[in-house]
Design a protein around this motif. Structure first.
Motif, PDB file in Angstrom:
ATOM      1  N   ARG A  24       1.867  -2.697  -2.389  1.00  0.00           N
ATOM      2  CA  ARG A  24       3.177  -2.728  -1.714  1.00  0.00           C
ATOM      3  C   ARG A  24       4.029  -1.517  -2.086  1.00  0.00           C
ATOM      4  O   ARG A  24       4.656  -0.895  -1.231  1.00  0.00           O
ATOM      5  N   LEU A  25       4.078  -1.189  -3.386  1.00  0.00           N
ATOM      6  CA  LEU A  25       4.882  -0.049  -3.835  1.00  0.00           C
ATOM      7  C   LEU A  25       4.362   1.259  -3.236  1.00  0.00           C
ATOM      8  O   LEU A  25       5.138   2.120  -2.825  1.00  0.00           O
ATOM      9  N   ALA A  26       3.046   1.405  -3.178  1.00  0.00           N
ATOM     10  CA  ALA A  26       2.450   2.614  -2.598  1.00  0.00           C
ATOM     11  C   ALA A  26       2.742   2.689  -1.103  1.00  0.00           C
ATOM     12  O   ALA A  26       3.137   3.740  -0.584  1.00  0.00           O
ATOM     13  N   ALA A  27       2.570   1.583  -0.406  1.00  0.00           N
ATOM     14  CA  ALA A  27       2.787   1.551   1.044  1.00  0.00           C
ATOM     15  C   ALA A  27       4.243   1.857   1.402  1.00  0.00           C
ATOM     16  O   ALA A  27       4.515   2.488   2.430  1.00  0.00           O
ATOM     17  N   LYS A  28       5.190   1.430   0.542  1.00  0.00           N
ATOM     18  CA  LYS A  28       6.611   1.699   0.787  1.00  0.00           C
ATOM     19  C   LYS A  28       7.025   3.089   0.320  1.00  0.00           C
ATOM     20  O   LYS A  28       8.154   3.503   0.528  1.00  0.00           O
ATOM     21  N   GLY A  29       6.116   3.810  -0.333  1.00  0.00           N
ATOM     22  CA  GLY A  29       6.432   5.148  -0.817  1.00  0.00           C
ATOM     23  C   GLY A  29       7.211   5.143  -2.114  1.00  0.00           C
ATOM     24  O   GLY A  29       7.759   6.169  -2.518  1.00  0.00           O
ATOM     25  N   GLU A  30       7.279   4.007  -2.788  1.00  0.00           N
ATOM     26  CA  GLU A  30       8.019   3.914  -4.042  1.00  0.00           C
ATOM     27  C   GLU A  30       7.180   4.310  -5.252  1.00  0.00           C
ATOM     28  O   GLU A  30       7.731   4.624  -6.303  1.00  0.00           O
ATOM     29  N   LEU A  31       5.877   4.284  -5.094  1.00  0.00           N
ATOM     30  CA  LEU A  31       4.950   4.671  -6.151  1.00  0.00           C
ATOM     31  C   LEU A  31       4.161   5.864  -5.637  1.00  0.00           C
ATOM     32  O   LEU A  31       3.637   5.820  -4.519  1.00  0.00           O
ATOM     33  N   PRO A  32       4.084   6.963  -6.404  1.00  0.00           N
ATOM     34  CA  PRO A  32       3.383   8.148  -5.915  1.00  0.00           C
ATOM     35  C   PRO A  32       1.896   7.877  -5.712  1.00  0.00           C
ATOM     36  O   PRO A  32       1.210   7.438  -6.641  1.00  0.00           O
ATOM     37  N   ALA A  33       1.428   8.102  -4.489  1.00  0.00           N
ATOM     38  CA  ALA A  33       0.038   7.803  -4.156  1.00  0.00           C
ATOM     39  C   ALA A  33      -0.403   8.647  -2.967  1.00  0.00           C
ATOM     40  O   ALA A  33       0.419   9.254  -2.284  1.00  0.00           O
ATOM     41  N   PHE A  34      -1.698   8.662  -2.741  1.00  0.00           N
ATOM     42  CA  PHE A  34      -2.243   9.323  -1.560  1.00  0.00           C
ATOM     43  C   PHE A  34      -3.465   8.528  -1.111  1.00  0.00           C
ATOM     44  O   PHE A  34      -4.003   7.714  -1.863  1.00  0.00           O
ATOM     45  N   LYS A  35      -3.863   8.739   0.117  1.00  0.00           N
ATOM     46  CA  LYS A  35      -5.012   8.016   0.648  1.00  0.00           C
ATOM     47  C   LYS A  35      -6.213   8.939   0.781  1.00  0.00           C
ATOM     48  O   LYS A  35      -6.082  10.090   1.184  1.00  0.00           O
ATOM     49  N   VAL A  36      -7.370   8.403   0.435  1.00  0.00           N
ATOM     50  CA  VAL A  36      -8.652   9.051   0.685  1.00  0.00           C
ATOM     51  C   VAL A  36      -9.361   8.109   1.647  1.00  0.00           C
ATOM     52  O   VAL A  36      -9.651   6.963   1.291  1.00  0.00           O
ATOM     53  N   ALA A  37      -9.561   8.599   2.856  1.00  0.00           N
ATOM     54  CA  ALA A  37     -10.044   7.746   3.944  1.00  0.00           C
ATOM     55  C   ALA A  37      -9.028   6.621   4.103  1.00  0.00           C
ATOM     56  O   ALA A  37      -7.893   6.872   4.453  1.00  0.00           O
ATOM     57  N   ASN A  38      -9.389   5.399   3.771  1.00  0.00           N
ATOM     58  CA  ASN A  38      -8.458   4.285   3.936  1.00  0.00           C
ATOM     59  C   ASN A  38      -8.115   3.638   2.597  1.00  0.00           C
ATOM     60  O   ASN A  38      -7.615   2.526   2.558  1.00  0.00           O
ATOM     61  N   ALA A  39      -8.377   4.341   1.507  1.00  0.00           N
ATOM     62  CA  ALA A  39      -8.168   3.767   0.170  1.00  0.00           C
ATOM     63  C   ALA A  39      -7.083   4.533  -0.584  1.00  0.00           C
ATOM     64  O   ALA A  39      -7.072   5.760  -0.603  1.00  0.00           O
ATOM     65  N   TRP A  40      -6.171   3.791  -1.213  1.00  0.00           N
ATOM     66  CA  TRP A  40      -5.113   4.401  -2.008  1.00  0.00           C
ATOM     67  C   TRP A  40      -5.679   4.965  -3.300  1.00  0.00           C
ATOM     68  O   TRP A  40      -6.533   4.349  -3.930  1.00  0.00           O
ATOM     69  N   ARG A  41      -5.167   6.127  -3.697  1.00  0.00           N
ATOM     70  CA  ARG A  41      -5.525   6.756  -4.973  1.00  0.00           C
ATOM     71  C   ARG A  41      -4.239   7.250  -5.632  1.00  0.00           C
ATOM     72  O   ARG A  41      -3.248   7.557  -4.969  1.00  0.00           O
ATOM     73  N   PHE A  42      -4.289   7.336  -6.963  1.00  0.00           N
ATOM     74  CA  PHE A  42      -3.113   7.669  -7.752  1.00  0.00           C
ATOM     75  C   PHE A  42      -3.500   8.644  -8.855  1.00  0.00           C
ATOM     76  O   PHE A  42      -4.540   8.472  -9.487  1.00  0.00           O
ATOM     77  N   ARG A  43      -2.663   9.661  -9.089  1.00  0.00           N
ATOM     78  CA  ARG A  43      -2.869  10.568 -10.220  1.00  0.00           C
ATOM     79  C   ARG A  43      -2.193   9.961 -11.442  1.00  0.00           C
ATOM     80  O   ARG A  43      -1.013   9.571 -11.385  1.00  0.00           O
ATOM     81  N   LEU A  44      -2.901   9.887 -12.548  1.00  0.00           N
ATOM     82  CA  LEU A  44      -2.346   9.325 -13.773  1.00  0.00           C
ATOM     83  C   LEU A  44      -1.062  10.049 -14.164  1.00  0.00           C
ATOM     84  O   LEU A  44      -0.077   9.423 -14.551  1.00  0.00           O
ATOM     85  N   GLN A  45      -1.048  11.363 -14.037  1.00  0.00           N
ATOM     86  CA  GLN A  45       0.141  12.153 -14.385  1.00  0.00           C
ATOM     87  C   GLN A  45       1.346  11.725 -13.536  1.00  0.00           C
ATOM     88  O   GLN A  45       2.459  11.599 -14.047  1.00  0.00           O
TER      89      GLN A  45
END
Length: 73
Positions: A24-45
């Motif tokens: 939910r946080l990723a989809a709302k843009g509140e948590l820094p994330a990006f998508k690879v194909a259709n899967a969310w990914r996150f940089r630890l940094q």
């Protein structure tokens, strides 16, 4: 430089929250994330930086609430 990339499941474990919360946080843009194909990914940094920002925001809100009460305990 090697960046650690995390999945929703890994971030949920890292933050000790449910996977749905991370999604939910990723989809709302509140948590820094990006998508690879259709899967969310996150940089630890990015997640660590986000945690720092949340901590600063919480401290700022607590200080503002204290000031609004006139510094009474």
């Amino acid at each position: 430089m090697t960046e650690q990339i995390m999945t929703i499941k890994e971030v949920a474990g890292y933050l000790k929250v449910h996977e749905r919360t991370v999604y939910r946080l990723a989809a709302k843009g509140e948590l820094p994330a990006f998508k690879v194909a259709n899967a969310w990914r996150f940089r630890l940094q990015d997640i660590d930086h986000w945690i720092s920002q949340q901590t600063c925001s919480a401290v700022g809100m607590a200080n503002a609430a204290e000031a609004n009460r006139g510094g009474e305990s």
